[in-house]
Structures are given as structure tokens and as C-alpha cells.
Design a protein around this motif. Structure first.
Motif, PDB file in Angstrom:
ATOM      1  N   LEU A  53     -10.617   3.897  -5.884  1.00  0.00           N
ATOM      2  CA  LEU A  53      -9.993   2.760  -5.210  1.00  0.00           C
ATOM      3  C   LEU A  53      -9.504   3.166  -3.819  1.00  0.00           C
ATOM      4  N   GLN A  54      -8.956   4.355  -3.690  1.00  0.00           N
ATOM      5  CA  GLN A  54      -8.550   4.849  -2.369  1.00  0.00           C
ATOM      6  C   GLN A  54      -9.748   4.852  -1.413  1.00  0.00           C
ATOM      7  N   GLU A  55     -10.873   5.373  -1.900  1.00  0.00           N
ATOM      8  CA  GLU A  55     -12.070   5.466  -1.061  1.00  0.00           C
ATOM      9  C   GLU A  55     -12.600   4.083  -0.696  1.00  0.00           C
ATOM     10  N   TYR A  56     -12.577   3.156  -1.640  1.00  0.00           N
ATOM     11  CA  TYR A  56     -13.058   1.800  -1.379  1.00  0.00           C
ATOM     12  C   TYR A  56     -12.196   1.099  -0.335  1.00  0.00           C
ATOM     13  N   VAL A  57     -10.882   1.161  -0.496  1.00  0.00           N
ATOM     14  CA  VAL A  57      -9.975   0.499   0.453  1.00  0.00           C
ATOM     15  C   VAL A  57     -10.119   1.132   1.842  1.00  0.00           C
ATOM     16  N   THR A  58     -10.249   2.436   1.906  1.00  0.00           N
ATOM     17  CA  THR A  58     -10.454   3.097   3.192  1.00  0.00           C
ATOM     18  C   THR A  58     -11.757   2.625   3.839  1.00  0.00           C
ATOM     19  N   ALA A  59     -12.817   2.511   3.047  1.00  0.00           N
ATOM     20  CA  ALA A  59     -14.100   2.022   3.579  1.00  0.00           C
ATOM     21  C   ALA A  59     -13.959   0.602   4.128  1.00  0.00           C
ATOM     22  N   LEU A  60     -13.243  -0.255   3.413  1.00  0.00           N
ATOM     23  CA  LEU A  60     -13.052  -1.624   3.889  1.00  0.00           C
ATOM     24  C   LEU A  60     -12.253  -1.658   5.185  1.00  0.00           C
ATOM     25  N   GLN A  61     -11.211  -0.863   5.257  1.00  0.00           N
ATOM     26  CA  GLN A  61     -10.341  -0.899   6.431  1.00  0.00           C
ATOM     27  C   GLN A  61     -10.966  -0.254   7.663  1.00  0.00           C
ATOM     28  N   THR A  62     -12.027   0.521   7.463  1.00  0.00           N
ATOM     29  CA  THR A  62     -12.710   1.166   8.589  1.00  0.00           C
ATOM     30  C   THR A  62     -14.097   0.564   8.822  1.00  0.00           C
ATOM     31  N   ALA A  63     -14.346  -0.602   8.233  1.00  0.00           N
ATOM     32  CA  ALA A  63     -15.619  -1.325   8.384  1.00  0.00           C
ATOM     33  C   ALA A  63     -16.814  -0.506   7.896  1.00  0.00           C
ATOM     34  N   PHE A 115      -7.828  -8.609  -4.819  1.00  0.00           N
ATOM     35  CA  PHE A 115      -6.425  -8.459  -5.199  1.00  0.00           C
ATOM     36  C   PHE A 115      -6.385  -7.291  -6.167  1.00  0.00           C
ATOM     37  N   ALA A 116      -5.499  -6.345  -5.933  1.00  0.00           N
ATOM     38  CA  ALA A 116      -5.430  -5.168  -6.796  1.00  0.00           C
ATOM     39  C   ALA A 116      -3.997  -4.890  -7.232  1.00  0.00           C
ATOM     40  N   TYR A 117      -3.859  -4.705  -8.527  1.00  0.00           N
ATOM     41  CA  TYR A 117      -2.620  -4.167  -9.094  1.00  0.00           C
ATOM     42  C   TYR A 117      -3.103  -2.983  -9.928  1.00  0.00           C
ATOM     43  N   PRO A 118      -3.428  -1.889  -9.238  1.00  0.00           N
ATOM     44  CA  PRO A 118      -4.139  -0.781  -9.889  1.00  0.00           C
ATOM     45  C   PRO A 118      -3.250   0.147 -10.698  1.00  0.00           C
ATOM     46  N   SER A 119      -3.922   1.009 -11.434  1.00  0.00           N
ATOM     47  CA  SER A 119      -3.200   2.108 -12.066  1.00  0.00           C
ATOM     48  C   SER A 119      -2.858   3.109 -10.965  1.00  0.00           C
ATOM     49  N   ASP A 120      -1.887   3.950 -11.244  1.00  0.00           N
ATOM     50  CA  ASP A 120      -1.534   5.012 -10.308  1.00  0.00           C
ATOM     51  C   ASP A 120      -1.085   6.218 -11.111  1.00  0.00           C
ATOM     52  N   GLN A 121      -0.635   7.248 -10.433  1.00  0.00           N
ATOM     53  CA  GLN A 121      -0.234   8.468 -11.137  1.00  0.00           C
ATOM     54  C   GLN A 121       0.942   8.226 -12.070  1.00  0.00           C
ATOM     55  N   GLU A 170       0.799  -1.201   0.000  1.00  0.00           N
ATOM     56  CA  GLU A 170       0.000   0.000   0.000  1.00  0.00           C
ATOM     57  C   GLU A 170       0.840   1.264   0.000  1.00  0.00           C
ATOM     58  N   ALA A 171       2.104   1.153  -0.228  1.00  0.00           N
ATOM     59  CA  ALA A 171       2.968   2.330  -0.219  1.00  0.00           C
ATOM     60  C   ALA A 171       2.536   3.365  -1.261  1.00  0.00           C
ATOM     61  N   ASN A 172       1.958   2.906  -2.361  1.00  0.00           N
ATOM     62  CA  ASN A 172       1.516   3.814  -3.425  1.00  0.00           C
ATOM     63  C   ASN A 172       0.038   4.177  -3.312  1.00  0.00           C
ATOM     64  N   ARG A 173      -0.588   3.820  -2.222  1.00  0.00           N
ATOM     65  CA  ARG A 173      -2.033   4.009  -2.056  1.00  0.00           C
ATOM     66  C   ARG A 173      -2.506   5.413  -2.422  1.00  0.00           C
ATOM     67  N   TRP A 174      -1.771   6.411  -1.997  1.00  0.00           N
ATOM     68  CA  TRP A 174      -2.229   7.784  -2.235  1.00  0.00           C
ATOM     69  C   TRP A 174      -1.970   8.232  -3.667  1.00  0.00           C
ATOM     70  N   ASN A 175      -1.362   7.367  -4.474  1.00  0.00           N
ATOM     71  CA  ASN A 175      -1.196   7.629  -5.907  1.00  0.00           C
ATOM     72  C   ASN A 175      -2.220   6.870  -6.744  1.00  0.00           C
ATOM     73  N   GLN A 196     -14.427  -5.182   9.051  1.00  0.00           N
ATOM     74  CA  GLN A 196     -13.137  -4.539   8.821  1.00  0.00           C
ATOM     75  C   GLN A 196     -12.213  -5.511   8.093  1.00  0.00           C
ATOM     76  N   TYR A 197     -11.694  -5.075   6.966  1.00  0.00           N
ATOM     77  CA  TYR A 197     -10.757  -5.870   6.187  1.00  0.00           C
ATOM     78  C   TYR A 197      -9.336  -5.466   6.558  1.00  0.00           C
ATOM     79  N   THR A 198      -8.426  -6.402   6.411  1.00  0.00           N
ATOM     80  CA  THR A 198      -7.009  -6.115   6.601  1.00  0.00           C
ATOM     81  C   THR A 198      -6.289  -6.363   5.287  1.00  0.00           C
ATOM     82  N   SER A 199      -5.091  -5.839   5.180  1.00  0.00           N
ATOM     83  CA  SER A 199      -4.301  -6.012   3.957  1.00  0.00           C
ATOM     84  C   SER A 199      -3.311  -7.149   4.125  1.00  0.00           C
TER      85      SER A 199
END
Length: 141
Positions: free
Chosen positions: A11-21, A51-57, A1-6, A28-31
Motif C-alpha cells: 500500500l505504501q508503494e501504491y500510494v507513492t506511485a499515485l502521488q508521483t504520477a 478510500f483506505a482504512y488499512p492495516s498497520d503495524q 497519512e500520518a501512519n503511512r510508514w506503518n 498525479q493523485y492527491t490525498s
């Protein structure tokens, strides 16, 4: 998740929603990651999740090659009852536009992937919409 903010904002919003239940399951999901797509997808097939190998900036079209990475793995995931998307678009619906075409890869259980897609569907960022439509150009023929 080092590139999460890129990553793309949906996808950022979805992962945040999962990690905060705050997701649909209110669980609550974990990585987790092994560091190998085959190993990580195998774990996802066994235990569920995404599983995500997303696009980024830096790589707006993603890093996985459609023909020999994303499509074959998508086929296996769908045979197991899951789903894989580029964000809005089902990977198995893409018609390759070039041999080494790269795509974002977001895959997992059908319900989790459809929940993730709802974040993309709600997105009104013109750049994200433009990229999603461009990936479908060759598929409309």
C-alpha cells in the motif's frame, strides 16, 4: 497519512506511485479526507479514487469491523460499480469468523482498486501473505 510508514509495504508503494504520477493512469493523485468513513466513501463514489482504512503495524488485522462496517459499505461500493478488498481478498467474499472481526478496508473505483491489488499480488512478504490467507480461512468452507 500520518501512519503511512506503518502501513503494509504494498500500500505504501501504491500510494507513492499515485502521488508521483507513476500509476497506470500516469495522473498525479492527491490525498483528501473528511474524517468520516461515510463522508469519505461518498466523496470517493462521486469523484473516484481510493478510500483506505488499512492495516498497520499496530493493527495488523485493520480496525473496521467486518460485519457492521466493512461488509455493508463494501456492498454499497460494489453496487455502484466499485470494489473493496482487504489487500488481496474481496471483502464480500469473507465469511465472518467472529462477531467483532476486524479487517483492513481498501475501496474505490474498480480500476484503481485492481491496480492497488497488483501491488499486493507482487508482494512476497511472508507475514503479509500469512495474514491474507488467514482472513480467507473461514471463507473456504
Amino acid at each position: 497519512e500520518a501512519n503511512r510508514w506503518n502501513w503494509e509495504k504494498p500500500l505504501q508503494e501504491y500510494v507513492t506511485a499515485l502521488q508521483t504520477a507513476q500509476g497506470e493512469t500516469k495522473t498525479q493523485y492527491t490525498s483528501r479526507y473528511i474524517g468520516s468513513m461515510v463522508g469519505d466513501v461518498h466523496r470517493t463514489l462521486l469523484y473516484g479514487g481510493i478510500f483506505a482504512y488499512p492495516s498497520d503495524q499496530k493493527n495488523p488485522d485493520g480496525k473496521l469491523r467486518l460485519l457492521y462496517e466493512a461488509a455493508p459499505m463494501s456492498f454499497l461500493i460494489e453496487q455502484a460499480g466499485g470494489l473493496s478488498l482487504t489487500g488481496k481478498t474481496r471483502i464480500m467474499d469473507l465469511v465472518p469468523q467472529k462477531v467483532h472481526q476486524r479487517v483492513p478496508f481498501l475501496a474505490g473505483s474498480y480500476d484503481d482498486v485492481m491496480e492497488m491489488r497488483s501491488y499486493y499480488d507482487a508482494c512476497d512478504d511472508p507475514e503479509i501473505i500469512k495474514r491474507c490467507l488467514a482472513r480467507m480461512e473461514g471463507s473456504a468452507k
